[in-house]
Design a protein around this motif. Structure first.
Motif, mmCIF file in Angstrom:
data_model
loop_
_atom_site.group_PDB
_atom_site.id
_atom_site.type_symbol
_atom_site.label_atom_id
_atom_site.label_comp_id
_atom_site.label_asym_id
_atom_site.label_seq_id
_atom_site.Cartn_x
_atom_site.Cartn_y
_atom_site.Cartn_z
ATOM 1 N N VAL A 75 -33.147 28.393 -7.745
ATOM 2 C CA VAL A 75 -33.377 27.074 -7.773
ATOM 3 C C VAL A 75 -32.541 26.528 -6.364
ATOM 4 O O VAL A 75 -31.102 26.695 -6.564
ATOM 5 C CB VAL A 75 -32.878 26.172 -8.943
ATOM 6 C CG1 VAL A 75 -32.869 24.723 -8.807
ATOM 7 C CG2 VAL A 75 -33.566 26.717 -10.090
ATOM 8 N N ASN A 76 -32.956 25.684 -5.427
ATOM 9 C CA ASN A 76 -32.302 25.405 -4.410
ATOM 10 C C ASN A 76 -33.104 24.203 -3.540
ATOM 11 O O ASN A 76 -34.073 24.297 -3.538
ATOM 12 C CB ASN A 76 -32.291 26.635 -3.362
ATOM 13 C CG ASN A 76 -30.994 26.445 -2.338
ATOM 14 O OD1 ASN A 76 -30.234 25.526 -2.317
ATOM 15 N ND2 ASN A 76 -31.156 27.202 -1.059
ATOM 16 N N GLY A 77 -31.975 23.444 -3.340
ATOM 17 C CA GLY A 77 -32.799 22.131 -2.651
ATOM 18 C C GLY A 77 -33.440 20.995 -3.387
ATOM 19 O O GLY A 77 -34.217 20.287 -3.023
ATOM 20 N N VAL A 78 -33.100 21.041 -4.931
ATOM 21 C CA VAL A 78 -33.741 20.367 -5.810
ATOM 22 C C VAL A 78 -32.781 18.895 -6.076
ATOM 23 O O VAL A 78 -31.613 19.187 -6.136
ATOM 24 C CB VAL A 78 -34.276 20.961 -6.813
ATOM 25 C CG1 VAL A 78 -35.390 21.970 -6.504
ATOM 26 C CG2 VAL A 78 -33.157 21.464 -7.808
ATOM 27 N N ILE A 79 -33.338 18.099 -6.593
ATOM 28 C CA ILE A 79 -32.874 16.894 -7.358
ATOM 29 C C ILE A 79 -32.992 17.116 -8.651
ATOM 30 O O ILE A 79 -34.304 16.955 -8.927
ATOM 31 C CB ILE A 79 -33.106 15.453 -6.703
ATOM 32 C CG1 ILE A 79 -32.746 15.368 -5.468
ATOM 33 C CG2 ILE A 79 -32.529 14.355 -7.609
ATOM 34 C CD1 ILE A 79 -33.066 14.012 -4.584
ATOM 35 N N LEU A 80 -32.233 17.363 -9.614
ATOM 36 C CA LEU A 80 -32.548 17.583 -11.166
ATOM 37 C C LEU A 80 -32.102 16.315 -11.776
ATOM 38 O O LEU A 80 -31.084 15.786 -12.084
ATOM 39 C CB LEU A 80 -31.597 18.591 -11.639
ATOM 40 C CG LEU A 80 -31.742 18.887 -13.063
ATOM 41 C CD1 LEU A 80 -33.099 19.574 -13.473
ATOM 42 C CD2 LEU A 80 -30.644 20.034 -13.399
ATOM 43 N N PRO A 81 -33.378 15.605 -12.431
ATOM 44 C CA PRO A 81 -33.008 14.415 -13.059
ATOM 45 C C PRO A 81 -32.506 14.810 -14.458
ATOM 46 O O PRO A 81 -32.870 15.551 -15.055
ATOM 47 C CB PRO A 81 -34.540 13.838 -13.251
ATOM 48 C CG PRO A 81 -35.375 14.607 -12.543
ATOM 49 C CD PRO A 81 -34.740 15.727 -11.983
ATOM 50 N N VAL A 82 -31.527 14.249 -14.885
ATOM 51 C CA VAL A 82 -30.939 14.523 -16.112
ATOM 52 C C VAL A 82 -30.715 13.071 -16.767
ATOM 53 O O VAL A 82 -29.546 12.188 -16.799
ATOM 54 C CB VAL A 82 -29.450 15.208 -16.153
ATOM 55 C CG1 VAL A 82 -28.732 15.670 -17.421
ATOM 56 C CG2 VAL A 82 -29.492 16.578 -15.349
ATOM 57 N N ASP A 83 -31.917 12.532 -17.286
ATOM 58 C CA ASP A 83 -32.007 11.285 -17.679
ATOM 59 C C ASP A 83 -32.697 11.099 -19.077
ATOM 60 O O ASP A 83 -33.205 9.972 -19.401
ATOM 61 C CB ASP A 83 -32.451 10.349 -16.598
ATOM 62 C CG ASP A 83 -33.907 11.004 -16.256
ATOM 63 O OD1 ASP A 83 -34.542 11.862 -17.288
ATOM 64 O OD2 ASP A 83 -34.721 10.555 -15.498
ATOM 65 N N GLY A 84 -32.737 11.949 -19.760
ATOM 66 C CA GLY A 84 -33.517 11.839 -21.190
ATOM 67 C C GLY A 84 -34.788 11.626 -21.058
ATOM 68 O O GLY A 84 -35.665 11.175 -21.898
ATOM 69 N N GLY A 85 -35.597 11.684 -19.942
ATOM 70 C CA GLY A 85 -36.962 11.674 -19.953
ATOM 71 C C GLY A 85 -37.369 10.292 -19.142
ATOM 72 O O GLY A 85 -38.559 10.154 -18.940
ATOM 73 N N TRP A 86 -36.572 9.462 -18.764
ATOM 74 C CA TRP A 86 -36.814 8.145 -18.089
ATOM 75 C C TRP A 86 -37.638 8.453 -16.880
ATOM 76 O O TRP A 86 -38.609 7.606 -16.750
ATOM 77 C CB TRP A 86 -35.431 7.764 -17.455
ATOM 78 C CG TRP A 86 -35.324 6.337 -16.890
ATOM 79 C CD1 TRP A 86 -35.413 5.973 -15.631
ATOM 80 C CD2 TRP A 86 -35.882 5.177 -17.514
ATOM 81 N NE1 TRP A 86 -35.677 4.551 -15.482
ATOM 82 C CE2 TRP A 86 -35.914 4.053 -16.618
ATOM 83 C CE3 TRP A 86 -36.128 4.826 -18.800
ATOM 84 C CZ2 TRP A 86 -36.186 2.737 -16.865
ATOM 85 C CZ3 TRP A 86 -36.283 3.231 -19.200
ATOM 86 C CH2 TRP A 86 -36.391 2.685 -18.140
ATOM 87 N N MET A 87 -37.362 9.530 -15.799
ATOM 88 C CA MET A 87 -38.240 9.643 -14.994
ATOM 89 C C MET A 87 -39.635 10.171 -15.222
ATOM 90 O O MET A 87 -40.602 10.332 -14.324
ATOM 91 C CB MET A 87 -37.679 10.785 -13.825
ATOM 92 C CG MET A 87 -36.501 10.274 -13.117
ATOM 93 S SD MET A 87 -36.487 8.552 -12.239
ATOM 94 C CE MET A 87 -37.475 9.058 -10.903
ATOM 95 N N ALA A 88 -40.029 10.766 -16.331
ATOM 96 C CA ALA A 88 -40.913 11.182 -16.756
ATOM 97 C C ALA A 88 -42.073 10.397 -16.872
ATOM 98 O O ALA A 88 -43.476 10.521 -16.865
ATOM 99 C CB ALA A 88 -40.913 11.935 -17.983
ATOM 100 N N GLY A 89 -41.741 8.896 -17.547
ATOM 101 C CA GLY A 89 -42.741 8.008 -17.580
ATOM 102 C C GLY A 89 -43.252 7.325 -16.467
ATOM 103 O O GLY A 89 -43.688 7.207 -15.619
#
Length: 89
Positions: A75-89
């Motif tokens: 895994v390199n060069g990513v932004i990992l959303p750790v938001d409880g699924g907020w960005m999934a919606g």
């Protein structure tokens, strides 16, 4: 772009560059606030009503430890959303 560009620049040196984008986090900020401004609270309340439960500092730390581990070595060069699924919606 900054994460991807930085990851590319340091890839040959074996340095991975990732970013964690946390969502709402449990804090004590609300205890330091007085009475909320009614206009401001009225604007944010609909968002609060449908937002995922806030995360904990431990959940954000677990994501950081994962990104730093050998399990995330590809895994390199990513932004990992750790938001409880907020960005999934």
């Amino acid at each position: 772009s900054l994460t991807k560009n930085t990851a590319y620049m340091y890839m040959a040196d074996g340095i991975r560059t990732n970013c964690i984008a946390p969502g709402g986090i449990v804090t004590e900020i609300a205890t330091s606030m007085g009475v909320p401004n009614p206009a401001g609270y009225g604007r944010i309340k609909p968002v609060l009503d449908c937002a995922p439960a806030p995360g904990s500092a431990e959940e954000i730390a677990a994501a950081a430890l994962f990104l730093a581990s050998d399990a995330a070595s590809y895994v390199n060069g990513v932004i990992l959303p750790v938001d409880g699924g907020w960005m999934a919606g």
